[in-house]
Write an enzyme that holds these catalytic residues in place. Structure first.
Site, PDB file in Angstrom:
ATOM      1  N   ASN A 159      19.066 -22.083  12.107  1.00 39.73           N
ATOM      2  CA  ASN A 159      20.396 -22.553  12.557  1.00 39.73           C
ATOM      3  C   ASN A 159      20.172 -23.652  13.433  1.00 39.73           C
ATOM      4  O   ASN A 159      20.918 -24.532  13.655  1.00 39.73           O
ATOM      5  CB  ASN A 159      21.458 -21.649  12.865  1.00 39.73           C
ATOM      6  CG  ASN A 159      22.610 -22.029  13.806  1.00 39.73           C
ATOM      7  OD1 ASN A 159      23.426 -22.690  13.048  1.00 39.73           O
ATOM      8  ND2 ASN A 159      22.635 -21.789  15.147  1.00 39.73           N
ATOM      9  N   GLN A 212      30.400 -22.651  13.464  1.00 46.48           N
ATOM     10  CA  GLN A 212      28.996 -23.123  12.934  1.00 46.48           C
ATOM     11  C   GLN A 212      28.678 -24.624  12.808  1.00 46.48           C
ATOM     12  O   GLN A 212      27.316 -24.920  12.787  1.00 46.48           O
ATOM     13  CB  GLN A 212      29.402 -23.077  11.053  1.00 46.48           C
ATOM     14  CG  GLN A 212      29.514 -21.747  11.062  1.00 46.48           C
ATOM     15  CD  GLN A 212      29.920 -21.546   9.447  1.00 46.48           C
ATOM     16  OE1 GLN A 212      30.862 -22.520   8.761  1.00 46.48           O
ATOM     17  NE2 GLN A 212      29.904 -20.414   8.860  1.00 46.48           N
ATOM     18  N   ASP A 221      21.936 -27.267  17.646  1.00 43.74           N
ATOM     19  CA  ASP A 221      22.379 -26.789  16.353  1.00 43.74           C
ATOM     20  C   ASP A 221      22.233 -28.106  15.053  1.00 43.74           C
ATOM     21  O   ASP A 221      22.836 -29.062  15.142  1.00 43.74           O
ATOM     22  CB  ASP A 221      23.975 -26.603  16.570  1.00 43.74           C
ATOM     23  CG  ASP A 221      24.463 -25.593  15.308  1.00 43.74           C
ATOM     24  OD1 ASP A 221      23.817 -24.601  15.323  1.00 43.74           O
ATOM     25  OD2 ASP A 221      25.172 -25.948  14.512  1.00 43.74           O
ATOM     26  N   ASP A 251      18.076 -15.325  10.642  1.00 45.30           N
ATOM     27  CA  ASP A 251      18.706 -15.431  12.047  1.00 45.30           C
ATOM     28  C   ASP A 251      19.990 -16.274  12.017  1.00 45.30           C
ATOM     29  O   ASP A 251      20.188 -17.411  11.320  1.00 45.30           O
ATOM     30  CB  ASP A 251      17.659 -16.224  13.011  1.00 45.30           C
ATOM     31  CG  ASP A 251      18.285 -15.991  14.466  1.00 45.30           C
ATOM     32  OD1 ASP A 251      18.355 -14.834  15.098  1.00 45.30           O
ATOM     33  OD2 ASP A 251      18.826 -17.072  15.098  1.00 45.30           O
ATOM     34  N   HIS A 255      26.471 -18.594  11.861  1.00 46.72           N
ATOM     35  CA  HIS A 255      26.400 -19.836  12.452  1.00 46.72           C
ATOM     36  C   HIS A 255      26.134 -21.088  11.397  1.00 46.72           C
ATOM     37  O   HIS A 255      25.872 -22.175  11.706  1.00 46.72           O
ATOM     38  CB  HIS A 255      25.844 -19.908  13.915  1.00 46.72           C
ATOM     39  CG  HIS A 255      26.265 -18.758  14.687  1.00 46.72           C
ATOM     40  ND1 HIS A 255      27.396 -19.090  15.503  1.00 46.72           N
ATOM     41  CD2 HIS A 255      25.679 -17.632  15.140  1.00 46.72           C
ATOM     42  CE1 HIS A 255      27.552 -17.995  16.173  1.00 46.72           C
ATOM     43  NE2 HIS A 255      26.481 -17.039  15.974  1.00 46.72           N
ATOM     44  N   GLU A 284      21.656 -12.453   8.836  1.00 42.79           N
ATOM     45  CA  GLU A 284      22.265 -11.750  10.195  1.00 42.79           C
ATOM     46  C   GLU A 284      23.779 -12.299  10.300  1.00 42.79           C
ATOM     47  O   GLU A 284      23.770 -13.381  10.727  1.00 42.79           O
ATOM     48  CB  GLU A 284      21.419 -11.968  11.359  1.00 42.79           C
ATOM     49  CG  GLU A 284      21.770 -11.078  12.264  1.00 42.79           C
ATOM     50  CD  GLU A 284      21.855 -11.673  13.807  1.00 42.79           C
ATOM     51  OE1 GLU A 284      21.929 -10.956  14.693  1.00 42.79           O
ATOM     52  OE2 GLU A 284      21.895 -13.192  13.707  1.00 42.79           O
TER      53      GLU A 284
HETATM   54  C1  LM2 Z   1      20.039 -14.179  17.068  1.00 45.73           C
HETATM   55  N1  LM2 Z   1      20.835 -13.819  16.081  1.00 45.73           N
HETATM   56  O1  LM2 Z   1      21.756 -14.397  15.370  1.00 45.73           O
HETATM   57  C2  LM2 Z   1      19.136 -13.208  17.527  1.00 45.73           C
HETATM   58  O2  LM2 Z   1      18.892 -12.000  16.868  1.00 45.73           O
HETATM   59  C3  LM2 Z   1      19.184 -13.189  18.936  1.00 45.73           C
HETATM   60  O3  LM2 Z   1      18.093 -12.449  19.598  1.00 45.73           O
HETATM   61  C4  LM2 Z   1      19.210 -14.669  19.619  1.00 45.73           C
HETATM   62  O4  LM2 Z   1      19.420 -14.763  20.928  1.00 45.73           O
HETATM   63  C5  LM2 Z   1      20.323 -15.286  18.791  1.00 45.73           C
HETATM   64  N2  LM2 Z   1      20.594 -15.074  17.537  1.00 45.73           N
HETATM   65  C6  LM2 Z   1      19.790 -16.727  18.795  1.00 45.73           C
HETATM   66  O5  LM2 Z   1      18.655 -17.120  17.887  1.00 45.73           O
HETATM   67  C7  LM2 Z   1      18.331 -14.745  21.881  1.00 45.73           C
HETATM   68  C8  LM2 Z   1      18.978 -14.137  23.143  1.00 45.73           C
HETATM   69  C9  LM2 Z   1      19.532 -15.051  24.080  1.00 45.73           C
HETATM   70  C10 LM2 Z   1      18.809 -16.551  24.057  1.00 45.73           C
HETATM   71  C11 LM2 Z   1      18.489 -16.735  22.680  1.00 45.73           C
HETATM   72  C12 LM2 Z   1      17.589 -18.182  22.652  1.00 45.73           C
HETATM   73  O6  LM2 Z   1      19.661 -13.116  22.852  1.00 45.73           O
HETATM   74  O7  LM2 Z   1      19.732 -14.620  25.300  1.00 45.73           O
HETATM   75  O8  LM2 Z   1      19.125 -17.277  24.870  1.00 45.73           O
HETATM   76  O9  LM2 Z   1      17.797 -15.761  21.950  1.00 45.73           O
HETATM   77  O10 LM2 Z   1      16.365 -17.882  23.180  1.00 45.73           O
HETATM   78  C13 LM2 Z   1      18.640 -18.088  25.740  1.00 45.73           C
HETATM   79  C14 LM2 Z   1      19.302 -17.548  27.267  1.00 45.73           C
HETATM   80  C15 LM2 Z   1      20.474 -18.290  27.381  1.00 45.73           C
HETATM   81  C16 LM2 Z   1      20.286 -19.867  27.225  1.00 45.73           C
HETATM   82  C17 LM2 Z   1      19.670 -19.861  25.914  1.00 45.73           C
HETATM   83  C18 LM2 Z   1      19.136 -21.506  25.553  1.00 45.73           C
HETATM   84  O11 LM2 Z   1      19.362 -16.265  27.386  1.00 45.73           O
HETATM   85  O12 LM2 Z   1      20.912 -18.106  28.652  1.00 45.73           O
HETATM   86  O13 LM2 Z   1      21.534 -20.502  26.991  1.00 45.73           O
HETATM   87  O14 LM2 Z   1      18.342 -19.426  25.704  1.00 45.73           O
HETATM   88  O15 LM2 Z   1      18.275 -22.213  26.456  1.00 45.73           O
HETATM   89  C19 LM2 Z   1      21.739 -21.396  28.006  1.00 45.73           C
HETATM   90 CA    CA Z   2      25.263 -24.074  12.963  1.00 44.57          CA
END
Ligand code: LM2
Ligand code: CA
Length: 544
Positions: A159, A212, A221, A251, A255, A284
């Site tokens: 995505n 999306q 995105d 994943d 979206h 997912e």
């Molecule tokens: C998913 N499913 O749709 C995954 O199962 C999930 O674990 C992912 O989120 C999400 N989609 C995106 O692929 C995780 C996590 C987030 C994290 C993202 C990206 O839960 O907390 O975001 O991966 O690494 C992190 C930071 C967030 C920040 C972002 C971008 O926590 O604060 O946003 O990175 O820098 C500013």
């Molecule tokens: Ca998208």
């Protein structure tokens, strides 16, 4: 003539007798040898074995059962943040022998740097060079697991690419590929034009185009409607299929527009010369009825399986209340509004929900009971989650650096300390229940009965029976199963058949189910045929 015949008849009878005695002698001798072996390995005790080498001897049925991959070997083990070398080792040692069908691994593409687990969800390129290993480690894992009868399911992040960041400038992924916060990913290559123009974060889940086409958590995105982007994504997935992966967990599908997911899968099918329906796609999509209709889980059923998040949240509620309630308990799993069982991907928890609301190792023995239910019941394709104990949400795998995750090693003292691997695949009850699932494959749920608050039991045809006690009191009952008479191992409670249940001719049995415990019996685990010699596993957690 006559006398010669009768003489030779007598002689041949004599030979037959001698041969039969010889066979009996060999069988008896083998039995004695086996008995001694069994005794000596049992008496060496579970303490003597190390986590690394511990495997339960498979039951006879596990050794000889005909291989019918989908029905009897459908369990997916999520090896969260486990590196390719460790997955390969575990395929040979544990997953293969115990009958896990597939291992779902964390995203294999190059990601941004950082010790947190979630860096895996921020692609820097589609090179198979990640914190979890190199392309050759990955290839070796796929072939080692395949040889052990285990398929690899790769987590495909399609995505988005890396998150946007402030301050500008170029950064590097874990294997050195450069990228920026304004759409430059030259290793793919993608440029700014390949991303959606909306750069704000998703705000309104009632509006599909917001969900999306805008950013999930600042993640850049991709414009997945572009033929070029679809081509790059399908090339990446083709690469993985060419290396022998079984299929994909996709994943953040909510979206991505359904039409885009379908188009990507069609391209992948064309490129690989496979029918699209033969490529495993587990999408997912976190459903919520109040959200836009275009992003509901059922919309995506044409592309393959879809996550049923109701499962995890419902189990958490039910185990906190009364699992045996006729209306709101486990009986209501898979009801009217749920995804069809053949399309539903289910788990007690995954890495996202374990950091949120689900039942997890932090919930105590209910976690194990919920997993036992999932593996014994006939709704959806079950995923057993194996991760690590953590203190805070962001904690990466034990010992993770900005660019690598070290080999996994399972604890040997029952501890659940943050920074320790969890190794659910080795837990005695989980192993027992994977064997149970295999033995009852294709059998219908019957004999469902509420025996009291939080106490219930059900059969799978006449091949297995599970009784669950989620209450804090022991429960003494006469359980009614459809099992043939016999003495069965409780495969939930021990790996060496040291706890048995005698079922009478009418299928009933009397037992006292301890508080927060279960009895799991199946026809491939009877006292006389069981070969497992380890009562418990050193990695078993002390769930209380
Ligand atoms: C998913 N499913 O749709 C995954 O199962 C999930 O674990 C992912 O989120 C999400 N989609 C995106 O692929 C995780 C996590 C987030 C994290 C993202 C990206 O839960 O907390 O975001 O991966 O690494 C992190 C930071 C967030 C920040 C972002 C971008 O926590 O604060 O946003 O990175 O820098 C500013
Ligand atoms: Ca998208």
């Amino acid at each position: 003539m006559k006398s010669t015949t009768s003489k030779s008849n007598r002689r041949s009878k004599l030979y037959t007798l001698i041969a039969a005695l010889a066979v009996i002698a060999i069988v008896v001798a083998a039995g004695v040898v086996y008995g001694v072996y069994r005794w000596s390995s049992t008496s060496s005790g579970s303490n003597a074995s190390t986590a690394v080498t511990s495997t339960h001897t498979p039951t006879p049925s596990q050794e000889s059962a005909p291989v019918s991959p989908s029905a009897s070997k459908d369990v997916i083990l999520i090896a969260f943040q486990t590196n390719w070398r460790s997955v390969a080792a575990e395929c040979t040692k544990t997953y293969g022998p115990e009958g896990v069908g597939y291992v779902e691994v964390s995203p294999p593409q190059e990601s941004i740097q950082g010790s947190q687990w979630w860096t895996s969800y921020q692609p820097a390129s589609y090179r198979l060079d990640s914190k979890l290993g190199s392309e050759s480690d990955f290839t070796n894992m796929v072939s080692t697991c395949k040889a052990a009868g285990v398929g690899i399911i790769a987590d495909a992040v399609i995505n988005h690419m890396a998150g946007a960041y402030s301050g500008g400038g170029e950064r590097q992924g874990v294997s050195g590929s450069p990228y920026t916060a304004d759409g430059s990913f030259p290793a793919v290559p993608y440029s700014k034009e390949n991303f959606h123009t909306c750069t704000s974060n998703i705000m309104n889940y009632g509006n599909a185009s917001d969900v999306q086409n805008c950013r999930l958590d600042a993640l850049q995105d991709l414009d997945t409607s572009q033929p070029y982007v679809q081509d790059k994504i399908s090339d990446y997935l083709k690469h993985l299929l060419d290396l022998g992966v079984y299929g994909f967990r996709v994943d953040a599908v909510k979206h991505i527009a359904n039409a885009d997911v379908a188009a990507i899968k069609t391209r992948l099918a064309q490129k690989t010369g496979r029918p699209a329906q033969d490529i495993f796609f587990e999408q997912e999509v976190i459903g919520s009825p109040s959200e836009a209709k275009e992003i509901q889980p059922s919309v995506y059923l044409g592309n393959g399986k879809v996550s049923e998040f109701r499962y995890s949240s419902s189990l958490a509620k039910m185990f906190a209340d009364d699992i045996a309630d006729e209306d709101t308990g486990l009986k209501s799993i898979g009801g009217k509004y749920w995804l069809p069982t053949s399309k539903a991907a289910v788990w007690v928890t995954n890495w996202d929900t374990e950091r949120d609301r689900a039942l997890t190792y932090k919930s105590g023995p209910s976690y194990l009971l919920a997993n036992a239910f999932m593996l014994a019941y006939d709704y959806g394709q079950p995923h057993v989650y194996s991760g690590y104990y953590f203190a805070t949400k962001d904690d990466g795998a034990p010992g993770a650096t900005a660019t690598s995750v070290p080999d996994a090693s399972c604890p040997t003292d029952g501890s659940m300390q943050p920074g320790t691997w969890q190794c659910a695949q080795r837990w005695t009850a989980i192993r027992g229940m994977i064997g149970f699932r295999k033995a009852v494959s294709g059998q219908k749920v019957r004999d469902w009965k509420r025996y009291g608050q939080n106490v219930l039991g059900f059969s799978r045809g006449s091949a297995g029976y599970l009784a669950l006690n989620n209450s804090s009191k022991p429960s003494q009952q006469t359980f009614r199963s459809s099992l043939p008479a016999g003495e069965y191992c409780n495969v939930y409670a021990s790996g060496d058949c040291s706890q048995t249940i005698k079922v009478s001719r009418d299928g009933s049995f009397q037992a006292t189910l301890p508080a927060h415990s279960a009895i799991a019996l199946h026809t491939s685990a009877s006292k006389s045929t069981w070969k497992g010699t380890q009562s418990s596993d050193p990695s078993d957690p002390r769930l209380g």
